[in-house]
Design an enzyme around this catalytic site. Structure first.
Site, PDB file in Angstrom:
ATOM      1  N   LYS A 257       6.058  -8.917  -2.158  1.00  0.00           N
ATOM      2  CA  LYS A 257       7.077  -9.642  -1.394  1.00  0.00           C
ATOM      3  C   LYS A 257       6.849  -9.383   0.094  1.00  0.00           C
ATOM      4  O   LYS A 257       6.604  -8.234   0.484  1.00  0.00           O
ATOM      5  CB  LYS A 257       8.472  -9.139  -1.792  1.00  0.00           C
TER       6      LYS A 257
ATOM      7  N   LYS B 217       9.075  -6.315   6.079  1.00  0.00           N
ATOM      8  CA  LYS B 217       8.720  -5.432   7.191  1.00  0.00           C
ATOM      9  C   LYS B 217       8.292  -4.061   6.668  1.00  0.00           C
ATOM     10  O   LYS B 217       7.367  -3.446   7.169  1.00  0.00           O
ATOM     11  CB  LYS B 217       9.949  -5.237   8.110  1.00  0.00           C
TER      12      LYS B 217
ATOM     13  N   LYS C 124      16.248   5.557  -3.389  1.00  0.00           N
ATOM     14  CA  LYS C 124      16.276   6.874  -4.041  1.00  0.00           C
ATOM     15  C   LYS C 124      14.912   7.192  -4.651  1.00  0.00           C
ATOM     16  O   LYS C 124      14.392   8.287  -4.497  1.00  0.00           O
ATOM     17  CB  LYS C 124      17.347   6.876  -5.147  1.00  0.00           C
TER      18      LYS C 124
END
Ligand code: TYM
Length: 321
Positions: free
Chosen positions: A191, A194, A112
């Site tokens: 982190k 992808k 969001k």
């Protein structure tokens, strides 16, 4: 102990997936556990809208797991969508899941906040489908990376709510997250993911992996100076692929100065290539043999047996039978 986990086929798995999850999954199958692992293709549909790519990725992940050592005789391995009861149970669980529980999910809040993705209802109810994956098999333990911890906690909350509403039905699952690999860091210090484009591949060609390793962010210091050890991305990854003596040696080179990040990256690259060399060979052979369909079909048959037993109980408890 019944262990369950999954990987979403939204691309090719990376070193973060491997160290944070896949390596544990494969090790756990050797320890007399009942292991159940799925290629979570229903989950991938929340973002993947290309049938050819979906087929490529789901088959790809299956090949990757098998090449990395998953033994279909020791672990149940299957495509989630081969067992439509996952979707059926997700619906049933959705009827008792508080809206606020989903509103508080970090992944949903991130989606969001970023606002760069289509916010479909599947992304919102994603944790319910994941709860269904886990509860359908009454798993005790769910080995995942830290980014999935909250989802396992939500599954536990949903199981408790169902048990309180309809009577004792589901095992309450626990996340299993080894501290040292809870969050594997990517080439840019965030982190590894992808979606951040900061991954290091496993089965990509060597030139690609080299490019990725060489792009790791490093401190800007003169060559002659000692290189800082703390929070160093290269050392963090190197530790996962080497013995403690090898790690100490690399750290000594850092401290001595005059070593340079280029050499550190080369050392890491060699370790990564060496670590996955056998798996690479196995993967090429497996891809040629084309018995993946058969292996996954057999896995689904085993999973289905467990799923049917759980659903029979759910039908009785809810009055749907
Ligand atoms: P997915 O496909 O995003 O990731 C697969 C596994 O890799 C772990 N992981 C990491 N661990 C450490 N450091 C990282 N940088 C890193 N990146 C990824 C993830 O934590 C995960 O364990 N929703 C799940 C798939 C799923 C599932 C399930 C998992 C579907 N149903 C049921 C467990 C149980 C997912 O998207 O993982």
């Amino acid at each position: 102990m019944r262990i369950l986990s999954g990987v979403k086929p939204t691309g090719r798995p990376h070193v973060g997936n491997y160290l944070g999850a896949i390596r544990q999954h494969i090790a756990l199958q050797e320890k007399n556990n009942e292991c159940i692992y799925m290629v979570a293709d229903y989950h991938a549909l929340t973002t993947l809208r290309d049938a050819d790519l979906m087929r490529e990725y789901r088959r790809g992940i299956a090949l990757d797991y098998l090449a990395l050592g998953l033994d279909p005789e020791k672990a149940i391995f299957f495509f989630q969508s081969d067992i439509p009861m996952h979707a059926e149970l997700a619906w049933i669980l959705s009827t008792i899941t508080p809206h606020g529980l989903l509103e508080r999910a970090h992944a949903w809040k991130d989606t969001k906040a970023k606002g760069n993705r289509e916010m479909n209802a599947g992304l919102f109810t994603y944790p319910i489908l994941m709860a269904a994956d886990i509860l359908l098999y009454n798993a005790d333990s769910v080995p995942v990376g830290k980014d999935q911890k909250q989802h396992v906690e939500i599954a536990r909350d949903i199981a408790e709510k169902f048990n309180n509403t309809f009577g004792d039905t589901f095992t309450l699952p626990e996340p299993d997250i080894p501290e040292d690999v809870a969050t594997i860091i990517g080439t840019d210090g965030q982190k590894m993911s992808k979606s951040y484009n900061n991954t290091i591949g496993i089965f990509e060609d060597e030139a690609t992996i080299k490019k990725q390793v060489m792009s790791i962010t490093t401190a800007s210091i003169e060559l002659a100076e000692p290189m800082p050890i703390e929070n160093d991305i290269i050392l963090g990854l190197y530790e996962q692929f080497s013995s403690s003596a090898e790690l100490d040696e690399l750290k000594a080179n850092y401290k001595a100065g005059g070593f340079g990040y280029g050499n550190a990256k080369k050392a890491l690259l060699n370790k990564i290539i060496e670590h996955f060399a056998e798996a690479r060979e196995r993967r090429t052979k497996l891809a040629e043999s084309d018995n993946i369909k058969e292996i996954m079909h057999e896995g689904a048959k085993k999973a289905q047996k467990i799923a049917i037993t759980t659903m029979s109980d759910v039908y009785v408890k809810t009055g749907l039978s």
